[in-house]
Design a protein around this motif. Structure first.
Motif, short mmCIF file in Angstrom:
data_model
loop_
_atom_site.label_atom_id
_atom_site.label_comp_id
_atom_site.label_asym_id
_atom_site.label_seq_id
_atom_site.Cartn_x
_atom_site.Cartn_y
_atom_site.Cartn_z
N TYR A 180 -6.75 3.43 -9.58
CA TYR A 180 -5.72 2.68 -8.87
C TYR A 180 -4.55 2.47 -9.83
N TYR A 210 -4.55 1.95 3.25
CA TYR A 210 -5.61 1.80 2.24
C TYR A 210 -4.99 2.11 0.89
N TYR A 240 -5.90 2.26 -2.25
CA TYR A 240 -6.58 2.77 -3.43
C TYR A 240 -6.67 4.29 -3.47
N SER A 285 0.84 -1.19 0.00
CA SER A 285 0.00 0.00 0.00
C SER A 285 0.88 1.24 0.00
N THR A 325 1.53 6.95 -5.00
CA THR A 325 0.24 6.37 -5.32
C THR A 325 -0.69 6.37 -4.10
N GLY A 326 -1.97 6.09 -4.37
CA GLY A 326 -2.97 6.06 -3.31
C GLY A 326 -3.09 7.41 -2.62
#
Length: 351
Positions: A202, A195, A197, A167, A181-182
């Motif tokens: 995604y 988390y 996403y 993640s 990312t995320g």
């Protein structure tokens, strides 16, 4: 060596320092070693130590039209090695970026750089009494956790699907920009490594089994040390029983009795890991059925062998063992190895 590559190497040496750029023949030969059919030689090897240096590398490579081939440690056995797929590539060896940046014992995750090996993280978790376990692969202690995750590797616990167990990635793109990312693209976000996403598309999957960017940081989920843990393995002597084996194990996987990936391999997998191809007995490929059968008799291999693990409370592990024995009855007998078995063997070996 072309003039463009020579200019790129000079530019890289000015930016990174001469000790971070290697292009001597012995080093190039070392990184060109491979078990593949072809062994393309790189133009140079780069050893960045920070994300900023990786950014500089991508910018210079783009300016000089040089192909980059990033590796974490070059020992991701089973998926790849340090050899680049194209002649003249600049190999970016991320082994010097080997910091364990964070281990969160309350929320059970870690944040690591690509040079962190399985042995390094395991040692850290044990020596600091974190009470946490990591998932591992059979690639060996010197293989990179990030490298295996980027290749969609798998392990032997309920976090065995490594992509689904990560993640928050930090990735350097070809133009030098950094992508988090995320929720990582929000400054001071608290859930980046909880988390995966975030909000919107995604994107992590784009950077697995690809060369769209260079991963410089990743969050991986860990697990609290379970009350009980058993490794299991089984062997099936008949090739035609594979379908029956899968049909019997499927319900246990679907209902959650078995939460790990179940690894099933044929006799070739066992034979290849313990011996060379028997050229002294045959000059043909593939092996004749007769020779293949004899090699199984001379080894521990059967037509199919499988393995996995069970973890959780003592009651869950006991119940899962019982369910496996019942499911496989008449087909094969699963064997279970607990910490007690390992401790006993280690005690005997020390005597």
């Amino acid at each position: 060596m072309s003039q463009s590559i020579e200019q790129a190497i000079e530019h890289l040496q000015r930016e990174l320092g001469t000790d971070a750029v290697a292009h001597d023949i012995p080093t190039l030969n070392q990184y060109a070693r491979t078990t593949q059919a072809d062994a393309p030689r790189p133009s140079c090897i780069l050893y960045p130590e920070t994300t900023e240096q990786v950014q500089a590398i991508t910018k210079i490579a783009t300016e000089h039209d040089i192909v980059l081939y990033p590796i974490s440690c070059g020992k991701n056995w089973g998926y790849g090695d340090a050899c680049a797929p194209f002649e003249g590539s600049a190999i970016v060896d991320l082994g010097r970026m080997n910091a364990i940046l964070e281990v969160n014992t309350d929320l059970a995750y870690c944040v690591i750089e690509p040079g962190v090996t399985q042995q390094q993280l395991y040692t850290y978790l044990q020596e600091n009494n974190t009470g946490l376990w990591m998932d591992v692969t059979a690639a060996g202690p010197d293989s990179s956790l990030v490298g295996n995750t980027a290749d969609r590797g798998f392990g032997h616990t309920r976090y065995g699907d490594h992509v689904l167990s990560c993640s928050g990635m930090e990735i350097v793109l070809a133009d030098g920009r950094v992508l988090n990312t995320g929720f990582g693209h929000y400054q001071d976000a608290k859930t980046t490594h909880l988390y995966p996403y975030g909000i919107g598309p995604y994107m992590d999957g784009l950077f697995t089994q690809s060369n769209y960017g260079i991963i410089t940081k990743i969050g991986l989920w860990l697990m609290p040390e379970p009350e009980a843990f058993n490794f299991f393995y089984f062997q099936v002597p008949k090739f035609e029983d594979l379908g029956t084996l899968v049909d019997r194990l499927r319900p246990l996987r679907l209902n959650g009795t078995l939460q790990t990936a179940i690894h099933i391999g044929n006799d070739f997998r066992v034979l290849a890991s313990s011996s060379h191809y028997p050229w002294n007995k045959t000059d043909k490929t593939p092996l004749s059925p007769e020779l293949r059968s004899q090699m199984r008799k001379d080894s521990t291999a059967q037509a199919w062998q499988g393995s996995g693990s069970i973890s959780g409370t003592k009651a869950h592990v006991k119940g899962a063992r019982k369910a496996m024995k019942k499911a496989l009855a008449g087909l094969c007998t699963p064997r279970f190895i607990s910490d007690w078995h390992i401790d006993t063997l280690e005690s005997i070996s020390r005597k």
